[in-house]
Design a protein around this motif. Structure first.
Motif, PDB file in Angstrom:
ATOM      1  N   ASP A  44       0.850  -1.197   0.000  1.00 33.92           N
ATOM      2  CA  ASP A  44       0.000   0.000   0.000  1.00 33.92           C
ATOM      3  C   ASP A  44       0.880   1.238   0.000  1.00 33.92           C
ATOM      4  O   ASP A  44       1.812   1.349   0.791  1.00 33.92           O
ATOM      5  N   SER A  45       0.576   2.154  -0.868  1.00 34.13           N
ATOM      6  CA  SER A  45       1.356   3.392  -0.938  1.00 34.13           C
ATOM      7  C   SER A  45       0.749   4.455  -0.040  1.00 34.13           C
ATOM      8  O   SER A  45      -0.461   4.487   0.174  1.00 34.13           O
ATOM      9  N   ALA A  46       1.615   5.303   0.464  1.00 33.22           N
ATOM     10  CA  ALA A  46       1.180   6.418   1.298  1.00 33.22           C
ATOM     11  C   ALA A  46       1.938   7.659   0.877  1.00 33.22           C
ATOM     12  O   ALA A  46       3.085   7.567   0.448  1.00 33.22           O
ATOM     13  N   PRO A  47       1.302   8.827   1.008  1.00 35.57           N
ATOM     14  CA  PRO A  47       1.991  10.065   0.640  1.00 35.57           C
ATOM     15  C   PRO A  47       3.205  10.309   1.532  1.00 35.57           C
ATOM     16  O   PRO A  47       3.191   9.991   2.705  1.00 35.57           O
ATOM     17  N   VAL A  48       4.237  10.867   0.948  1.00 33.24           N
ATOM     18  CA  VAL A  48       5.428  11.224   1.702  1.00 33.24           C
ATOM     19  C   VAL A  48       5.318  12.688   2.104  1.00 33.24           C
ATOM     20  O   VAL A  48       5.045  13.534   1.265  1.00 33.24           O
ATOM     21  N   LYS A  49       5.489  12.930   3.379  1.00 35.49           N
ATOM     22  CA  LYS A  49       5.467  14.309   3.862  1.00 35.49           C
ATOM     23  C   LYS A  49       6.816  14.938   3.546  1.00 35.49           C
ATOM     24  O   LYS A  49       7.856  14.437   3.940  1.00 35.49           O
ATOM     25  N   LYS A  50       6.825  16.035   2.837  1.00 35.35           N
ATOM     26  CA  LYS A  50       8.073  16.614   2.363  1.00 35.35           C
ATOM     27  C   LYS A  50       8.754  17.513   3.382  1.00 35.35           C
ATOM     28  O   LYS A  50       9.951  17.614   3.398  1.00 35.35           O
ATOM     29  N   LYS A  51       7.977  18.200   4.206  1.00 33.42           N
ATOM     30  CA  LYS A  51       8.604  19.047   5.218  1.00 33.42           C
ATOM     31  C   LYS A  51       7.673  19.186   6.400  1.00 33.42           C
ATOM     32  O   LYS A  51       6.462  19.052   6.273  1.00 33.42           O
ATOM     33  N   THR A  52       8.253  19.454   7.539  1.00 26.95           N
ATOM     34  CA  THR A  52       7.460  19.703   8.735  1.00 26.95           C
ATOM     35  C   THR A  52       7.972  20.992   9.367  1.00 26.95           C
ATOM     36  O   THR A  52       9.122  21.380   9.169  1.00 26.95           O
ATOM     37  N   SER A  53       7.105  21.618  10.119  1.00 27.41           N
ATOM     38  CA  SER A  53       7.475  22.834  10.816  1.00 27.41           C
ATOM     39  C   SER A  53       6.469  23.057  11.935  1.00 27.41           C
ATOM     40  O   SER A  53       5.388  22.489  11.922  1.00 27.41           O
ATOM     41  N   VAL A  54       6.838  23.869  12.877  1.00 31.19           N
ATOM     42  CA  VAL A  54       5.961  24.181  14.001  1.00 31.19           C
ATOM     43  C   VAL A  54       5.561  25.647  13.905  1.00 31.19           C
ATOM     44  O   VAL A  54       6.404  26.512  13.666  1.00 31.19           O
ATOM     45  N   PHE A  55       4.271  25.909  14.084  1.00 30.85           N
ATOM     46  CA  PHE A  55       3.742  27.264  14.029  1.00 30.85           C
ATOM     47  C   PHE A  55       2.914  27.524  15.277  1.00 30.85           C
ATOM     48  O   PHE A  55       2.197  26.639  15.754  1.00 30.85           O
ATOM     49  N   ASN A  56       2.993  28.745  15.801  1.00 30.07           N
ATOM     50  CA  ASN A  56       2.105  29.175  16.877  1.00 30.07           C
ATOM     51  C   ASN A  56       0.822  29.683  16.246  1.00 30.07           C
ATOM     52  O   ASN A  56       0.873  30.500  15.325  1.00 30.07           O
ATOM     53  N   LEU A  57      -0.308  29.222  16.746  1.00 26.38           N
ATOM     54  CA  LEU A  57      -1.598  29.682  16.235  1.00 26.38           C
ATOM     55  C   LEU A  57      -2.275  30.499  17.324  1.00 26.38           C
ATOM     56  O   LEU A  57      -2.791  29.965  18.305  1.00 26.38           O
ATOM     57  N   GLY A  58      -2.234  31.788  17.148  1.00 27.48           N
ATOM     58  CA  GLY A  58      -2.838  32.704  18.103  1.00 27.48           C
ATOM     59  C   GLY A  58      -3.148  34.004  17.405  1.00 27.48           C
ATOM     60  O   GLY A  58      -2.881  34.166  16.211  1.00 27.48           O
ATOM     61  N   GLY A  59      -3.692  34.917  18.138  1.00 25.37           N
ATOM     62  CA  GLY A  59      -3.993  36.221  17.575  1.00 25.37           C
ATOM     63  C   GLY A  59      -2.814  37.154  17.729  1.00 25.37           C
ATOM     64  O   GLY A  59      -1.771  36.790  18.263  1.00 25.37           O
ATOM     65  N   SER A  60      -2.974  38.369  17.282  1.00 26.32           N
ATOM     66  CA  SER A  60      -1.875  39.335  17.328  1.00 26.32           C
ATOM     67  C   SER A  60      -1.841  40.130  18.625  1.00 26.32           C
ATOM     68  O   SER A  60      -0.921  40.919  18.838  1.00 26.32           O
ATOM     69  N   THR A  61      -2.808  39.924  19.508  1.00 31.35           N
ATOM     70  CA  THR A  61      -2.887  40.700  20.737  1.00 31.35           C
ATOM     71  C   THR A  61      -2.585  39.849  21.962  1.00 31.35           C
ATOM     72  O   THR A  61      -3.186  38.798  22.148  1.00 31.35           O
ATOM     73  N   ARG A  62      -1.649  40.301  22.773  1.00 36.07           N
ATOM     74  CA  ARG A  62      -1.399  39.689  24.075  1.00 36.07           C
ATOM     75  C   ARG A  62      -2.398  40.336  25.030  1.00 36.07           C
ATOM     76  O   ARG A  62      -2.393  41.562  25.200  1.00 36.07           O
ATOM     77  N   ALA A  63      -3.269  39.545  25.624  1.00 35.80           N
ATOM     78  CA  ALA A  63      -4.339  40.116  26.442  1.00 35.80           C
ATOM     79  C   ALA A  63      -4.589  39.285  27.691  1.00 35.80           C
ATOM     80  O   ALA A  63      -4.459  38.067  27.674  1.00 35.80           O
ATOM     81  N   SER A  64      -4.957  39.985  28.751  1.00 34.14           N
ATOM     82  CA  SER A  64      -5.372  39.304  29.981  1.00 34.14           C
ATOM     83  C   SER A  64      -6.880  39.044  29.890  1.00 34.14           C
ATOM     84  O   SER A  64      -7.576  39.596  29.029  1.00 34.14           O
ATOM     85  N   ARG A  65      -7.362  38.220  30.777  1.00 33.39           N
ATOM     86  CA  ARG A  65      -8.817  37.981  30.820  1.00 33.39           C
ATOM     87  C   ARG A  65      -9.554  39.291  31.117  1.00 33.39           C
ATOM     88  O   ARG A  65     -10.637  39.535  30.593  1.00 33.39           O
TER      89      ARG A  65
END
Length: 130
Positions: A44-65
């Protein structure tokens, strides 16, 4: 009155930015998966992942509650005096331990997505409470 932490920070993120990010990376993975390889030799063939990377997913504002509570109150034209800014205790009873500042740098993500910036607190509140 309600208490909101003034010394606990996060990067509030708009759901539309989350969707845009997921869509981008799913599409990128589909485009990058052109080569199929029999990884485990079972035929069975499977796709080869060509690259990996880590990204932060958040907004542009640092905010308190507390910042979030005040912004929502302002947008809804409510009296914000019932929002009390308080310090987060070192341990929150019954809560999960977390660092007081989990805000993120999203420059790498905005560059990857080709956007000027992720929505900030004001934009999130504005579009959420139309």
């Amino acid at each position: 009155p309600a208490n909101y932490f003034i010394n606990e920070f996060r990067s509030v993120v708009h759901v539309e930015d989350v969707i845009r990010s997921i869509r981008h990376f799913v599409c990128q993975a589909l485009l990058d998966s052109g080569d199929d390889v029999d990884v485990d030799g079972d035929g069975d063939s499977a796709p080869v992942k060509k690259k990996t990377s880590v990204f932060n997913l958040g907004g542009s504002t640092r905010a308190s509650r507390y910042d979030v509570a005040l912004e929502v109150a302002h947008r809804l034209k409510c009296d914000a005096s019932s929002a009390n800014g308080v310090d987060r205790p070192p341990t929150v009873p019954g809560g999960v331990r977390s660092p007081p500042d989990i805000s993120m740098n999203v420059d790498k993500l905005t560059e990857e997505l080709g956007v000027v910036k992720m929505d900030g607190l004001k934009e999130i509140v504005l579009t959420t409470f139309k």
